[in-house]
Design a protein around this motif. Sequence first.
Motif, PDB file in Angstrom:
ATOM      1  N   LEU A   1       0.843  -1.285  -0.101  1.00  0.00           N
ATOM      2  CA  LEU A   1      -0.137   0.034  -0.052  1.00  0.00           C
ATOM      3  C   LEU A   1       0.830   1.170  -0.084  1.00  0.00           C
ATOM      4  O   LEU A   1       0.675   2.090  -0.683  1.00  0.00           O
ATOM      5  CB  LEU A   1      -0.988   0.067   1.333  1.00  0.00           C
ATOM      6  CG  LEU A   1      -1.837   1.182   1.651  1.00  0.00           C
ATOM      7  CD1 LEU A   1      -2.874   1.402   0.319  1.00  0.00           C
ATOM      8  CD2 LEU A   1      -2.421   1.120   2.970  1.00  0.00           C
ATOM      9  N   LEU A   2       1.952   1.142   1.001  1.00  0.00           N
ATOM     10  CA  LEU A   2       2.460   2.424   1.037  1.00  0.00           C
ATOM     11  C   LEU A   2       3.605   2.608  -0.299  1.00  0.00           C
ATOM     12  O   LEU A   2       3.781   4.025  -0.546  1.00  0.00           O
ATOM     13  CB  LEU A   2       3.431   2.636   2.395  1.00  0.00           C
ATOM     14  CG  LEU A   2       2.562   2.496   3.439  1.00  0.00           C
ATOM     15  CD1 LEU A   2       3.608   2.060   4.996  1.00  0.00           C
ATOM     16  CD2 LEU A   2       2.211   4.080   3.748  1.00  0.00           C
ATOM     17  N   LYS A   3       4.099   1.384  -0.745  1.00  0.00           N
ATOM     18  CA  LYS A   3       4.866   1.661  -1.977  1.00  0.00           C
ATOM     19  C   LYS A   3       4.066   2.164  -2.934  1.00  0.00           C
ATOM     20  O   LYS A   3       4.525   3.107  -3.793  1.00  0.00           O
ATOM     21  CB  LYS A   3       5.543   0.435  -2.508  1.00  0.00           C
ATOM     22  CG  LYS A   3       6.472   0.480  -3.259  1.00  0.00           C
ATOM     23  CD  LYS A   3       7.778   1.226  -2.852  1.00  0.00           C
ATOM     24  CE  LYS A   3       8.741   1.333  -3.858  1.00  0.00           C
ATOM     25  NZ  LYS A   3       9.727   2.192  -3.169  1.00  0.00           N
ATOM     26  N   ALA A   4       2.659   1.768  -3.234  1.00  0.00           N
ATOM     27  CA  ALA A   4       1.894   2.224  -4.231  1.00  0.00           C
ATOM     28  C   ALA A   4       1.533   3.735  -4.120  1.00  0.00           C
ATOM     29  O   ALA A   4       1.454   4.398  -5.152  1.00  0.00           O
ATOM     30  CB  ALA A   4       0.469   1.512  -4.230  1.00  0.00           C
ATOM     31  N   TRP A   5       1.789   4.313  -2.929  1.00  0.00           N
ATOM     32  CA  TRP A   5       1.700   5.713  -2.689  1.00  0.00           C
ATOM     33  C   TRP A   5       2.867   6.559  -2.629  1.00  0.00           C
ATOM     34  O   TRP A   5       2.821   7.643  -2.544  1.00  0.00           O
ATOM     35  CB  TRP A   5       0.735   5.775  -1.314  1.00  0.00           C
ATOM     36  CG  TRP A   5      -0.518   5.742  -1.193  1.00  0.00           C
ATOM     37  CD1 TRP A   5      -1.461   5.146  -2.274  1.00  0.00           C
ATOM     38  CD2 TRP A   5      -1.372   5.261  -0.134  1.00  0.00           C
ATOM     39  NE1 TRP A   5      -2.704   5.002  -1.755  1.00  0.00           N
ATOM     40  CE2 TRP A   5      -2.497   4.962  -0.370  1.00  0.00           C
ATOM     41  CE3 TRP A   5      -1.036   5.710   1.219  1.00  0.00           C
ATOM     42  CZ2 TRP A   5      -3.604   4.728   0.437  1.00  0.00           C
ATOM     43  CZ3 TRP A   5      -2.240   5.365   2.173  1.00  0.00           C
ATOM     44  CH2 TRP A   5      -3.571   5.100   1.566  1.00  0.00           C
ATOM     45  N   GLY A   6       3.887   5.868  -3.073  1.00  0.00           N
ATOM     46  CA  GLY A   6       5.300   6.459  -3.319  1.00  0.00           C
ATOM     47  C   GLY A   6       6.133   6.760  -2.198  1.00  0.00           C
ATOM     48  O   GLY A   6       7.196   7.053  -2.257  1.00  0.00           O
ATOM     49  N   ALA A   7       6.032   5.604  -1.143  1.00  0.00           N
ATOM     50  CA  ALA A   7       6.986   6.103  -0.066  1.00  0.00           C
ATOM     51  C   ALA A   7       8.191   5.200  -0.161  1.00  0.00           C
ATOM     52  O   ALA A   7       8.155   4.146  -1.175  1.00  0.00           O
ATOM     53  CB  ALA A   7       6.340   5.619   1.178  1.00  0.00           C
ATOM     54  N   HIS A   8       9.321   5.330   0.467  1.00  0.00           N
ATOM     55  CA  HIS A   8      10.307   4.621   0.790  1.00  0.00           C
ATOM     56  C   HIS A   8      10.307   3.854   1.909  1.00  0.00           C
ATOM     57  O   HIS A   8      10.149   4.161   3.018  1.00  0.00           O
ATOM     58  CB  HIS A   8      11.635   5.541   0.885  1.00  0.00           C
ATOM     59  CG  HIS A   8      12.959   4.955   0.961  1.00  0.00           C
ATOM     60  ND1 HIS A   8      13.284   4.267   2.140  1.00  0.00           N
ATOM     61  CD2 HIS A   8      14.109   4.719   0.146  1.00  0.00           C
ATOM     62  CE1 HIS A   8      14.655   3.903   2.027  1.00  0.00           C
ATOM     63  NE2 HIS A   8      14.875   4.039   0.761  1.00  0.00           N
ATOM     64  N   ILE A   9      10.468   2.510   1.675  1.00  0.00           N
ATOM     65  CA  ILE A   9       9.966   1.557   2.748  1.00  0.00           C
ATOM     66  C   ILE A   9      11.175   0.793   3.257  1.00  0.00           C
ATOM     67  O   ILE A   9      11.951   0.156   2.501  1.00  0.00           O
ATOM     68  CB  ILE A   9       9.071   0.503   2.257  1.00  0.00           C
ATOM     69  CG1 ILE A   9       7.898   1.108   1.466  1.00  0.00           C
ATOM     70  CG2 ILE A   9       8.644  -0.748   3.129  1.00  0.00           C
ATOM     71  CD1 ILE A   9       6.840   1.954   2.249  1.00  0.00           C
ATOM     72  N   THR A  10      11.442   0.769   4.705  1.00  0.00           N
ATOM     73  CA  THR A  10      12.389  -0.219   5.320  1.00  0.00           C
ATOM     74  C   THR A  10      11.538  -1.275   6.018  1.00  0.00           C
ATOM     75  O   THR A  10      10.732  -1.001   6.725  1.00  0.00           O
ATOM     76  CB  THR A  10      13.194   0.775   6.225  1.00  0.00           C
ATOM     77  OG1 THR A  10      14.099   1.764   5.559  1.00  0.00           O
ATOM     78  CG2 THR A  10      14.139  -0.112   6.993  1.00  0.00           C
TER      79      THR A  10
END
Length: 384
Positions: free
Chosen positions: A209-218
């Motif tokens: 979800l957060l990647k689809a919204w453009g976040a950088h994920i750790t």
Amino acid sequence: ALRGAARAGVQPLPVRRLRTSPRALSAMPSWVIDRYGRNDVLRFTRDMVFPTIHFPNEVIIKVHAASLNPIDLSMRSGYGATALNMKRDPLKIKSVDTEFPLTLGRDVSGVIMECGLSVSYFKPGDEVWAAIPPWKQGTLSEFVVASGNEVSFKPKCLSHTEAASLPYVGLTAWSAVNQVGGLNKSNCGGKRVLILGASGGVGTFAVQLLKAWGAHITAVCSHDASMLMKKLGADDVIDYKSGNLEEQLKTLPLFDFILDNVGGSTEKWALDLLKKWSGATYVTLVTPFLINMDKLGVADGMLQTGVTVGSKTVKHLFKGVHYRWAFFMPSGPSLDEIAELVDSGKIQPVIDQVFSFSEVPKAFLKLEGGHARGKTVIDVISKK
């Protein structure tokens, strides 16, 4: 659109009236518990009372697939019974003061069989999915009743087995990230997000979800889940077994948002990883709310919970960061948005193992063993 039309007073679609056939009085196969305990309390019966529509906004769903979540293990053991029983019968209307026999299972993907009189956006035959709140009878059954506002049309690109893996974890992650955390597709781009416990059901959904919204994920998980995390879109993957996790994370740039699926000792140091005085937020899904009510009773439990969250919120606010608790919230409209993301290919189900309906106890043991990579799913209409 149909939801909006119904709310705006547009002429509702014709719906079938309440069930009056003899079948309404018959029984159905279900997995139930008659007391709280370990796995031996699970019992298969063909005589569970068939669900009936009590309110005009309810629907009956024929269950094609369900899935298990950690809350099912907890509820099997009696976790949250005080609060849930109060929600089940707040006015003490029932003549028998017991929740048993109780059917577990929160996720459902299936087909609408009956509609209440005020349901205008679904009709019999529609393929739907939903997450049933824990104070209602669950989905490890042939049929289940749900409120129309808890139900959504199933993503067209998924089978029932795939779809059943997503509603509960999807809505839990949505609650934490969007409704509590305030993140959405318009403000998430470029934000640094840390997900603790990323390889479970909620974590795998939140990463996507957060990647689809453009976040950088750790993503924090064990080493054997690192390939899965990369596949789902995580930018950095940290193995919590490879050394001191706190020290590993301190070497990275500070974060804008932290989603904690682990709780425990992580809360003592995780908030120090947030950017100070920037609106950065820590959201945990591990809260003492139901435990407090079980231990202290409803009134004292709610008071203790309020004091705890209030003091922690103020304490961290003075340090320049936001501290929040999040909970699962049933929501058909949120599932509508999730379905759009699924059908557009931005979110995919992550399934660890599929069991037949006859293997429900085995599925519970699998979930109880931990270290799942995604969801444990039950194929309810399987003949096996």
